[in-house]
Design a protein around this motif. Structure first.
Motif, short mmCIF file in Angstrom:
data_model
loop_
_atom_site.label_atom_id
_atom_site.label_comp_id
_atom_site.label_asym_id
_atom_site.label_seq_id
_atom_site.Cartn_x
_atom_site.Cartn_y
_atom_site.Cartn_z
N ALA A 186 0.84 -1.20 0.00
CA ALA A 186 0.00 0.00 0.00
C ALA A 186 0.87 1.26 0.00
N GLN A 187 1.92 1.26 0.82
CA GLN A 187 2.83 2.40 0.87
C GLN A 187 3.58 2.55 -0.45
N ALA A 188 4.02 1.42 -1.01
CA ALA A 188 4.73 1.46 -2.29
C ALA A 188 3.83 2.00 -3.40
N SER A 189 2.56 1.62 -3.39
CA SER A 189 1.60 2.12 -4.38
C SER A 189 1.41 3.62 -4.25
N ALA A 190 1.32 4.09 -3.01
CA ALA A 190 1.15 5.52 -2.77
C ALA A 190 2.35 6.31 -3.29
N GLU A 191 3.55 5.77 -3.11
CA GLU A 191 4.75 6.45 -3.58
C GLU A 191 4.81 6.47 -5.11
N VAL A 192 4.42 5.36 -5.74
CA VAL A 192 4.38 5.31 -7.21
C VAL A 192 3.37 6.33 -7.74
N GLU A 193 2.20 6.37 -7.11
CA GLU A 193 1.17 7.32 -7.55
C GLU A 193 1.67 8.76 -7.43
N ALA A 194 2.34 9.07 -6.33
CA ALA A 194 2.86 10.42 -6.13
C ALA A 194 3.90 10.78 -7.19
N ALA A 195 4.79 9.84 -7.49
CA ALA A 195 5.86 10.10 -8.46
C ALA A 195 5.30 10.32 -9.87
N ILE A 196 4.40 9.44 -10.30
CA ILE A 196 3.86 9.58 -11.65
C ILE A 196 2.91 10.77 -11.74
N ALA A 197 2.16 11.04 -10.68
CA ALA A 197 1.29 12.22 -10.66
C ALA A 197 2.11 13.50 -10.80
N PHE A 198 3.30 13.52 -10.20
CA PHE A 198 4.19 14.68 -10.31
C PHE A 198 4.63 14.88 -11.76
N ILE A 199 4.97 13.79 -12.44
CA ILE A 199 5.38 13.88 -13.85
C ILE A 199 4.23 14.37 -14.71
N LEU A 200 3.04 13.82 -14.48
CA LEU A 200 1.86 14.23 -15.25
C LEU A 200 1.52 15.70 -15.01
N ALA A 201 1.68 16.16 -13.76
CA ALA A 201 1.40 17.56 -13.44
C ALA A 201 2.33 18.49 -14.21
N GLY A 202 3.60 18.09 -14.35
CA GLY A 202 4.55 18.89 -15.12
C GLY A 202 4.17 18.97 -16.59
N LEU A 203 3.77 17.83 -17.15
CA LEU A 203 3.34 17.80 -18.55
C LEU A 203 2.09 18.66 -18.74
N ARG A 204 1.18 18.56 -17.79
CA ARG A 204 -0.07 19.33 -17.91
C ARG A 204 0.18 20.83 -17.84
N GLN A 205 1.04 21.24 -16.91
CA GLN A 205 1.34 22.66 -16.76
C GLN A 205 1.98 23.20 -18.03
N GLN A 206 2.88 22.40 -18.61
CA GLN A 206 3.54 22.85 -19.84
C GLN A 206 2.55 22.93 -20.99
N ALA A 207 1.64 21.97 -21.07
CA ALA A 207 0.65 21.96 -22.15
C ALA A 207 -0.29 23.15 -22.03
N GLU A 208 -0.76 23.44 -20.80
CA GLU A 208 -1.72 24.51 -20.60
C GLU A 208 -1.10 25.90 -20.74
N SER A 209 0.23 25.97 -20.62
CA SER A 209 0.91 27.25 -20.80
C SER A 209 1.37 27.46 -22.25
N GLY A 210 1.03 26.49 -23.12
CA GLY A 210 1.39 26.61 -24.53
C GLY A 210 2.80 26.14 -24.83
N GLY A 211 3.42 25.45 -23.91
CA GLY A 211 4.78 24.96 -24.13
C GLY A 211 4.82 23.81 -25.12
N THR A 212 6.01 23.48 -25.56
CA THR A 212 6.19 22.37 -26.51
C THR A 212 7.16 21.36 -25.93
N LEU A 213 7.10 20.17 -26.45
CA LEU A 213 8.04 19.12 -26.07
C LEU A 213 9.11 19.01 -27.14
N PRO A 214 10.37 18.93 -26.74
CA PRO A 214 11.44 18.82 -27.74
C PRO A 214 11.40 17.49 -28.47
#
Length: 223
Positions: A186-214
């Motif tokens: 359960a703890q390991a799952s929570a840590e995985v969720e937090a890590a991947i959610a952090f990556i997704l949040a970065g992608l979302r912020q970049q997308a919503e600000s009009g940024g591009t991916l190299p």
């Protein structure tokens, strides 16, 4: 003549139903025993005894223990895939869909049969190539659909979307191994969720600000 044909069809149908129920019983009993005792620790004698069928009936459906394990593996993977699909089915927002899919996958990892049969036993029993084929057949399409939705706002070549899908699929597979081998899943799952959610949040912020991916060409230019 009509009655005779009807009797033949009914007889055939009953035999088919019996055959299907026998196969189902073998897979269900094998799944329980493989989960509790492992592949190596389970004998065919135990399986047929639990299913209340003969060994001949088992060999009618399966060539041996490995073929039976493969059927069990497919069933467990299909059940997991169905659970994740149901979870994301009504999500319209791609980012929420990604998080919902992640949580559904992490819920699947709490199932003892999935951890034991798919994550722990699968690669060794099936072999790496067949294991990957089975895994991609059942869950890769879901990852690909979610990643495509998330990256839709970026102007990416289809090959790059495919590459992102492969990368995320690999990350999910690695996460599955990490969670399944953890003392506190359960703890390991929570840590995985937090890590991947952090990556997704970065992608979302970049997308919503009009940024591009190299792309590959951009990275090459920097070098």
């Amino acid at each position: 003549m009509v009655k005779k044909v009807h009797r033949l069809v009914s007889g055939t149908s009953r035999r088919q139903e019996y055959s299907a129920s026998t196969k189902r019983a073998l897979v269900e009993v094998a799944a329980e025993l493989f989960t509790a005792q492992g592949y190596a620790g389970t004998s065919l004698d135990e399986i047929v005894a639990g299913a209340r069928v003969t060994k001949g009936a088992l060999y009618h459906h399966f060539s041996g223990k490995q073929a039976l394990f493969e059927a069990v593996f497919e069933q467990v993977e299909d059940d997991a895939s169905s659970s994740i699909k149901r979870a994301v089915r009504d999500e319209k927002d791609p980012w929420e869909k990604a998080l919902t899919g992640l949580r559904a996958f992490l819920d699947v990892l709490q199932r003892p049969e999935y951890r034991r049969l798919v994550i722990q036993e699968g690669p060794a029993v099936l072999g790496y190539e067949k294991y990957r084929e089975q895994e991609e057949r059942s869950t890769y399409g879901i990852v690909q659909d979610i990643v495509s939705s998330v990256l839709a706002s970026y102007d990416l070549e289809p090959s790059m979307v495919e590459t992102f899908s492969r990368v995320f699929f690999g990350a999910m597979s690695a996460a599955g191994s990490a969670v399944s081998s953890a003392e506190d899943t359960a703890q390991a799952s929570a840590e995985v969720e937090a890590a991947i959610a952090f990556i997704l949040a970065g992608l979302r912020q970049q997308a919503e600000s009009g940024g591009t991916l190299p792309g590959p060409a951009d990275l090459g230019a920097e070098g």
